[in-house]
Enzyme design. Sequence first.
Site, PDB file in Angstrom:
ATOM      1  N   HIS A 111      26.972   6.503 -28.353  1.00  9.73           N
ATOM      2  CA  HIS A 111      25.566   6.927 -28.276  1.00  9.73           C
ATOM      3  C   HIS A 111      25.368   8.196 -29.097  1.00  9.73           C
ATOM      4  O   HIS A 111      26.314   8.729 -29.672  1.00  9.73           O
ATOM      5  CB  HIS A 111      25.130   7.150 -26.822  1.00  9.73           C
ATOM      6  N   ASP A 134      25.846  11.650 -14.058  1.00  8.88           N
ATOM      7  CA  ASP A 134      24.807  12.152 -14.970  1.00  8.88           C
ATOM      8  C   ASP A 134      23.583  12.383 -14.094  1.00  8.88           C
ATOM      9  O   ASP A 134      22.956  11.430 -13.631  1.00  8.88           O
ATOM     10  CB  ASP A 134      24.538  11.106 -16.061  1.00  8.88           C
ATOM     11  N   ASP A 160       0.809  -1.222   0.000  1.00  6.62           N
ATOM     12  CA  ASP A 160       0.000   0.000   0.000  1.00  6.62           C
ATOM     13  C   ASP A 160       0.844   1.274   0.000  1.00  6.62           C
ATOM     14  O   ASP A 160       0.391   2.325   0.445  1.00  6.62           O
ATOM     15  CB  ASP A 160      -0.978  -0.008   1.186  1.00  6.62           C
ATOM     16  N   TYR A 216      34.208   6.045 -24.373  1.00  5.09           N
ATOM     17  CA  TYR A 216      34.091   4.945 -23.419  1.00  5.09           C
ATOM     18  C   TYR A 216      35.057   3.833 -23.823  1.00  5.09           C
ATOM     19  O   TYR A 216      34.955   3.278 -24.917  1.00  5.09           O
ATOM     20  CB  TYR A 216      32.647   4.413 -23.385  1.00  5.09           C
ATOM     21  N   ASP A 233      19.545  18.046 -17.395  1.00  6.27           N
ATOM     22  CA  ASP A 233      20.217  16.783 -17.739  1.00  6.27           C
ATOM     23  C   ASP A 233      21.696  17.082 -17.964  1.00  6.27           C
ATOM     24  O   ASP A 233      22.090  17.442 -19.072  1.00  6.27           O
ATOM     25  CB  ASP A 233      19.561  16.182 -18.994  1.00  6.27           C
ATOM     26  N   GLU A 235      26.049  16.082 -25.677  1.00  9.23           N
ATOM     27  CA  GLU A 235      26.719  15.210 -24.721  1.00  9.23           C
ATOM     28  C   GLU A 235      27.650  14.193 -25.376  1.00  9.23           C
ATOM     29  O   GLU A 235      27.383  12.995 -25.359  1.00  9.23           O
ATOM     30  CB  GLU A 235      25.681  14.472 -23.863  1.00  9.23           C
ATOM     31  N   HIS A 248      19.682  15.157 -27.395  1.00 10.02           N
ATOM     32  CA  HIS A 248      18.238  14.922 -27.513  1.00 10.02           C
ATOM     33  C   HIS A 248      17.494  16.163 -27.046  1.00 10.02           C
ATOM     34  O   HIS A 248      18.057  17.019 -26.364  1.00 10.02           O
ATOM     35  CB  HIS A 248      17.825  13.699 -26.683  1.00 10.02           C
ATOM     36  N   HIS A 303      14.149  12.927 -21.945  1.00 14.41           N
ATOM     37  CA  HIS A 303      14.243  12.677 -23.387  1.00 14.41           C
ATOM     38  C   HIS A 303      12.922  13.193 -23.945  1.00 14.41           C
ATOM     39  O   HIS A 303      11.933  12.465 -23.997  1.00 14.41           O
ATOM     40  CB  HIS A 303      14.456  11.196 -23.696  1.00 14.41           C
TER      41      HIS A 303
HETATM   42 MN   LIG Z   1      21.064  13.348 -21.761  1.00 10.19          MN
END
Ligand SMILES: [Mn+2]
Length: 446
Positions: free
Chosen positions: A352, A262, A42, A393, A273, A389, A356, A363
């Site tokens: 990536h 992030d 609950d 990596y 962001d 961004e 965005h 997003h």
């Molecule tokens: Mn972002």
Amino acid sequence: MTKHTRIDVAEFATRRETLLAQMPENSVALIPAAKELTRSRDTEYLFCQDKDFYYLSGFHEPDALLVLVKNFGDESILFCRDKDPHQEVWHGRRVGPDAAQAEFGFDLTYTLDELEQVLPMYINGKDTLMFAQGANKEFDELVFACLNILRGGAKQGLTAPSTIVDIRDLIHEMRLIKSPAEIAIMREANVISGNAHKRAMRASKQGVFEYQLEAEILHEFAFNGARSAAYGTIVGGGENATILHYTDNEEVLMDGELVLIDAGAELAGYAADITRTFPVNGKFTKLQAKVYNLVLDAQIAAFNTIKPGSNFAIANQAANEVLTKGLYELGILSGDLDELIADKACKQYFIHGLGHWLGLDVHDVGDYQVDHDRNQLRAFEPGMVLTIEPGLYFDSEADVDEELQGVGIRIEDNILVTESGFENLTINAPKSIKEIENAMRSPKKK
Ligand SMILES: [Mn+2]
């Protein structure tokens, strides 16, 4: 203005009018609020309003329904929870239909108890019904039940709309261009978030856990009026930074590692962001600094392409060129430089997209392509807000210098497209190596 919004009631009314003006003649649109979500038994998650509903209503309660009627005169109607002293003692205050009408500028309001009886009458006789088909099963069933009532009532003169159109495209196009009031909130969300990043940097040292830096971030958000993060905060030390959506945040930070955070606040419904990457111990090594500056140079190159008429492909191209050239100069990519650039060879490590849309959702909504085949990128326009961004990596197996294995670097700012170019909303999160090292060197707050 209510406590949940910083946008004037009149602006929400104007948005409804703008949407109504684009709806076909003799149509009705249904936009439901979010429901509360059970966390366990609950207890519920902190309530998050449906962003389309919020954008058009400013109304913060669950279970409500906005109905926009386009007929001879336009009408905006809200169904909401009734006042209930017993429920309110247990679960919190409710606005109720009377205050909702007076304070939020709806033409008419009803209680949810009246929904079953009243809603079919608003749909009756319309040519077009607009709603987000398939987005919410429970709501689909409610709408189909209404339609069946109308279809079964031909003898009473009832008729159901013959056309159903998804309302989301129209709303999302509107949401893509931010108003001055929205931009003001996003600017402030960015300041709060930037301070949170700075606070996390100052708290960083060997032996601190990732969740402890997350706690610093969330404290700064909430303490400044942004009670929740806009999305799950990512604190990734060392190789965890190479996991793009790492939110476990449970490991200990080690000397010599970089840590990637992030994190962005949600303020009055709007998201920031921001990503920063910094050395756990406050000092970049020479090689870390070289790769960091490469990502930073790529970000700046992307920024410099942003203006009305430009687009994500142009920004991407600029970032890709800088990254590919830099990786070549570091000896990480080899071959013919022009060919490497043409092949976007950096994508091996920049895995990536460049950015965005950003707004009520992190997003955010709005098409990225504009033509029918959806392969023509849309041009930037003043009032759009987006992230830039770039990142690199290198996992522990990557064919790079051992010092770079298990290193993830991303730098993310929030950019407003202006008439003359762009404005970076992310003004106070330390970013250059000097700014970061200075912020981490200065006396700790506690
Ligand atoms: Mn972002």
